[in-house]
Enzyme design. Sequence first.
Site, PDB file in Angstrom:
ATOM      1  N   SER A 176       0.877   7.140  -7.637  1.00 20.55           N
ATOM      2  CA  SER A 176       0.816   6.961  -6.193  1.00 20.55           C
ATOM      3  C   SER A 176      -0.548   7.397  -5.634  1.00 20.55           C
ATOM      4  O   SER A 176      -1.570   6.900  -6.112  1.00 20.55           O
ATOM      5  CB  SER A 176       1.974   7.718  -5.540  1.00 20.55           C
ATOM      6  OG  SER A 176       2.106   7.366  -4.200  1.00 20.55           O
ATOM      7  N   ASP A 272       6.772  -2.858  -5.114  1.00 23.48           N
ATOM      8  CA  ASP A 272       6.501  -1.428  -4.987  1.00 23.48           C
ATOM      9  C   ASP A 272       7.290  -0.855  -3.795  1.00 23.48           C
ATOM     10  O   ASP A 272       7.104  -1.264  -2.640  1.00 23.48           O
ATOM     11  CB  ASP A 272       5.009  -1.213  -4.788  1.00 23.48           C
ATOM     12  CG  ASP A 272       4.636   0.252  -4.717  1.00 23.48           C
ATOM     13  OD1 ASP A 272       4.085   0.764  -5.703  1.00 23.48           O
ATOM     14  OD2 ASP A 272       4.911   0.892  -3.676  1.00 23.48           O
ATOM     15  N   HIS A 340       6.123   5.953 -12.115  1.00 24.37           N
ATOM     16  CA  HIS A 340       6.778   5.703 -13.396  1.00 24.37           C
ATOM     17  C   HIS A 340       6.612   6.803 -14.436  1.00 24.37           C
ATOM     18  O   HIS A 340       7.553   7.138 -15.137  1.00 24.37           O
ATOM     19  CB  HIS A 340       6.216   4.416 -14.027  1.00 24.37           C
ATOM     20  CG  HIS A 340       6.298   3.219 -13.139  1.00 24.37           C
ATOM     21  ND1 HIS A 340       5.401   2.983 -12.118  1.00 24.37           N
ATOM     22  CD2 HIS A 340       7.183   2.195 -13.106  1.00 24.37           C
ATOM     23  CE1 HIS A 340       5.728   1.860 -11.501  1.00 24.37           C
ATOM     24  NE2 HIS A 340       6.801   1.369 -12.075  1.00 24.37           N
TER      25      HIS A 340
END
Length: 411
Positions: A176, A272, A340
Amino acid sequence: MATLLLALTILSLVAAGIVAGHNVTITLLDSAVARGAVCLDCTPPAYAYSPGFGDGVDNWHVYLEGGGWCRNVAECLDKTGYHLGSSAKLMSTAQNGVTFFGGMLDSNSTFNPDFYNWHVVKIFYCDGSSFMSDVEDVDPKYNLTYRGARIYDAMMDELLRIGMGNAKNALLSGGSAGGLATTLHCDKFQSLFHNTTRVKCVSDSGFFIHGEHFYGADWRESFFSRVVSTHGLTDMLPTSCTSKFSPTLCLFPENLVPDIQTPLFLIESAFDAYQIGVTLFPDRSPQWTSCILNLMLCNSTELEIMKDFRLILINTLKSTIANSSSRRGYFVHSCYLHGHMEDISSSTCSLIVGNGLANKNIAEAVGDWYFDRSEFQEMDMVNNLPRNCTGDDRPILEKKCSDYYIHHQMP
Ligand SMILES: *[C@@H]1O[C@H](CO)[C@@H](O)[C@H](O)[C@H]1NC(C)=O
Ligand SMILES: *[C@@H]1O[C@H](CO)[C@@H](O)[C@H](O)[C@H]1NC(C)=O
Ligand SMILES: *[C@@H]1O[C@H](CO)[C@@H](O)[C@H](O)[C@H]1NC(C)=O
Ligand SMILES: *[C@@H]1O[C@H](CO)[C@@H](O)[C@H](O)[C@H]1NC(C)=O
Ligand SMILES: *[C@@H]1O[C@H](CO)[C@@H](O)[C@H](O)[C@H]1NC(C)=O
Ligand SMILES: *[C@@H]1O[C@H](CO)[C@@H](O)[C@H](O)[C@H]1NC(C)=O
Ligand SMILES: *[C@@H]1O[C@H](CO)[C@@H](O)[C@H](O)[C@H]1NC(C)=O
């Protein structure tokens, strides 16, 4: 019989506690304070270090934590109230002073076969600027400090002090806002090593698109513009980008990635969850809110918007890759996710929850690309609607995943 055995195995896994992942002590880098490398609230920056072992002792994986940005004094002040702006708050909320290393940070070879025995360092995020700010003056009213780039530099010095400079393999990654930080710092990271060291970067959910003519474009631009001004980033961003674009546009990876010299891998969802949930309709309606929290509640208009978002993201990523000089890898899937690498269900065991491409887990794709076993450039071109890839409860997922790796032994 098989069912009974499975049930017994699951019971024993539960009894033994979590087997995937491990806890690592959080350390405050007190020595950074003297050089002014501090969190928004002037507290020292923090990291967690899990030493390498076996034939991984010459390999280093540095992971940059994410957690959004702050774009004005009020928002930065708000961050000082919790771990994303204050290591004091981080320490007071971390149980027993530890943080959990899962997914691609895991030291268990069963679940993380490519990277398990590396030195792993997680750098906590407490500056609100993707580790980019370096403002000398302290905000006089609230004692806020904008020093993310100094934190990054102080951390690198510390890691070099404890031996990272001799690495044979090095990987900078982040999720992020940490994925954006990875893109921004990748070439600088590469320059810390000898030219014989294999150095690569992985940006996880860090490909925040501009989407110039799509919903929320003005908001996204104004958001980054205020991040730039609040954190004084105008002269901190790569000149390869600012020579062509405004500082604001140089926080969008599509304008940064082409000029990065170091090999870079992008892990991204075409749906996303942050970009769809937060940046398309910042003043979201109750209906949009219920849709982004539960995909089953989305109406047909909303699903069309998500389809369009996917196409824009895919096209932006494709042209960014096409414009890039050095080699890129990517794994662009259709599960509704954001972030992830720290979680097994979305990295080392992603196939188990239906999130594979070319029959690989995300971590296997990254491993193939990192170790030059093969290129990896895959996008899910089939699913044009977001999928919910939540999967089974943890013990069952871990059991299925360890079975998977037993049957797919890496060379
Ligand atoms: C890690 O620490 C947390 C909080 O202290 C605890 O709940 C958890 O069981 C620990 N996990 C492992 C794998 O030791
Ligand atoms: C790694 O995971 C396996 C499979 O669940 C487990 O049997 C083993 O004890 C774990 N190893 C370590 C070092 O925790
Ligand atoms: C800012 O820091 C100074 C020096 O440590 C202190 O005297 C002052 O009370 C602080 N101000 C605020 C608003 O916390
Ligand atoms: C690496 O650096 C050494 C000395 O610093 C130089 O002699 C060599 O040519 C360099 N190799 C490559 C592949 O750039
Ligand atoms: C779907 O929800 C959106 C709000 O997110 C609303 O504007 C739109 O009119 C709805 N469409 C249908 C077909 O109900
Ligand atoms: C995904 O499925 C899980 C389990 O059914 C559910 O709890 C969760 O809310 C779903 N997520 C979304 C975004 O729809
Ligand atoms: C890639 O390069 C082409 C031609 O120079 C340009 O039109 C396009 O905007 C670039 N794409 C990105 C994402 O930078």
